[in-house]
Write an enzyme that holds these catalytic residues in place. Structure first.
Site, PDB file in Angstrom:
ATOM      1  N   GLY A   1     -12.008  -6.698   3.143  1.00 18.83           N
ATOM      2  CA  GLY A   1     -12.762  -7.859   2.684  1.00 18.83           C
ATOM      3  C   GLY A   1     -14.236  -7.514   2.557  1.00 18.83           C
TER       4      GLY A   1
ATOM      5  N   MET B   1      -8.797  -4.166   9.369  1.00 16.08           N
ATOM      6  CA  MET B   1      -8.126  -4.287  10.658  1.00 16.08           C
ATOM      7  C   MET B   1      -7.603  -2.973  11.253  1.00 16.08           C
ATOM      8  SD  MET B   1      -6.066  -7.885   9.983  1.00 16.08           S
ATOM      9  CE  MET B   1      -5.548  -8.047  11.691  1.00 16.08           C
ATOM     10  N   GLU B   2      -7.887  -1.824  10.639  1.00 14.32           N
ATOM     11  CA  GLU B   2      -7.286  -0.590  11.150  1.00 14.32           C
ATOM     12  C   GLU B   2      -8.214   0.623  11.277  1.00 14.32           C
ATOM     13  OE1 GLU B   2      -4.344  -3.255   9.691  1.00 14.32           O
ATOM     14  OE2 GLU B   2      -5.591  -2.087   8.309  1.00 14.32           O
TER      15      GLU B   2
ATOM     16  N   ASP C   1     -10.647  -9.205  -1.211  1.00 16.41           N
ATOM     17  CA  ASP C   1     -11.158 -10.571  -1.069  1.00 16.41           C
ATOM     18  C   ASP C   1     -12.601 -10.486  -0.603  1.00 16.41           C
ATOM     19  OD1 ASP C   1     -11.221 -10.938   2.080  1.00 16.41           O
ATOM     20  OD2 ASP C   1      -9.341  -9.934   1.594  1.00 16.41           O
TER      21      ASP C   1
ATOM     22  N   VAL D   1     -10.611 -11.794   8.558  1.00 19.04           N
ATOM     23  CA  VAL D   1     -11.830 -12.593   8.399  1.00 19.04           C
ATOM     24  C   VAL D   1     -11.711 -13.442   7.138  1.00 19.04           C
ATOM     25  CG1 VAL D   1     -14.328 -12.517   8.121  1.00 19.04           C
ATOM     26  CG2 VAL D   1     -13.192 -10.872   9.630  1.00 19.04           C
TER      27      VAL D   1
ATOM     28  N   GLU E   1       0.821  -1.210   0.000  1.00 16.99           N
ATOM     29  CA  GLU E   1       0.000   0.000   0.000  1.00 16.99           C
ATOM     30  C   GLU E   1       0.857   1.263   0.000  1.00 16.99           C
ATOM     31  OE1 GLU E   1      -3.503  -2.321   2.496  1.00 16.99           O
ATOM     32  OE2 GLU E   1      -2.271  -0.809   3.499  1.00 16.99           O
TER      33      GLU E   1
END
EC number: 3.2.2.9
Length: 232
Positions: A78, A173-174, A197, A152, A12
């Site tokens: 996701g 996650m952030e 995903d 996940v 990223e």
């Protein structure tokens, strides 16, 4: 305008570095910061690392050292909804934790005491992309994005999250941790994510296959934000 940008992983931030002019690299402990320009903007790009605590520390470093007017969180996510496909860009209007539960004390699931049940993002950026959704091929800009310290990757997990958070469109996650720090210090936040995903049993393989493409997609849209931020 001073703008902080947070990306979690190398793929990223490497893409984002390419849109910053004349940058220099600085290191604070294990955190790499790239300081440069984009037109008239002063830009501070930091690689946070993965997860809520790492993201919170990175956000605090930006605020403490550089006092940004706005922070952008750019990264992969996701999908939790079938209409979102790999590569789609989303700019969610709000974010919350999925792994926080103090409902026994009367709080909403995902809510930290002393904070709102959901953190909202910069309304102007949402309105800008709502007006220009067709122009920029945005698939979806409304809805809730969830954050937690788990990647996940199971169909059953999707069912649980959708039951607990019916309006959620994606998970990562952030962003909620970044949003909590921004809320505390009254810093406007922009969240931009690309679907890497579908959070299902194939999520790990799909993430590895798609993260480079997703990071490229994100860098294009971060550039659009930087080009239009003053007008927003």
């Amino acid at each position: 305008m001073k703008i902080g940008i947070i990306g979690a992983i190398n793929q990223e931030t490497e893409r984002l570095k390419k849109i910053i002019h004349f940058y220099i690299e600085k290191k604070i402990n294990t955190y790499k910061i790239y300081i440069g320009k984009f037109k008239s903007h002063d830009v501070f790009l930091i690689k946070s690392g993965i997860g809520k605590v790492s993201a919170s520390v990175a956000t605090m470093i930006l605020i403490d050292l550089y006092k940004p007017d706005t922070i952008i969180n750019s990264g992969s996510a996701g999908s939790l909804q079938s209409f979102l496909k790999i590569g789609d860009i989303i700019i969610p209007k709000k974010t919350c934790y999925y792994d926080v539960d103090l409902t026994n004390f009367g709080y909403t699931r995902g809510q930290i005491p002393g904070y709102p049940k959901e953190f909202t993002v910069n309304e102007k950026i949402c309105n800008f992309f709502k007006k220009n959704a067709d122009k920029y091929q945005l698939k979806y800009i409304k809805g809730l994005i969830l954050s937690g310290d788990t990647f996940v990757r199971e169909n059953e997990s999707i069912k649980i999250l959708k039951k607990q958070f019916p309006s959620a469109i994606a998970v990562e996650m952030e962003s909620s941790a970044i949003a909590q720090v921004c809320y505390k210090f009254n810093i406007p936040l922009i969240i931009i994510k690309s679907i890497s995903d579908e959070s299902d049993n194939n999520a790990t393989v799909n993430f590895k296959e798609n993260i480079d493409f997703v990071s490229y997609q994100l860098s294009k849209f971060v550039k659009i934000i930087l080009e239009n931020l003053i007008d927003m």
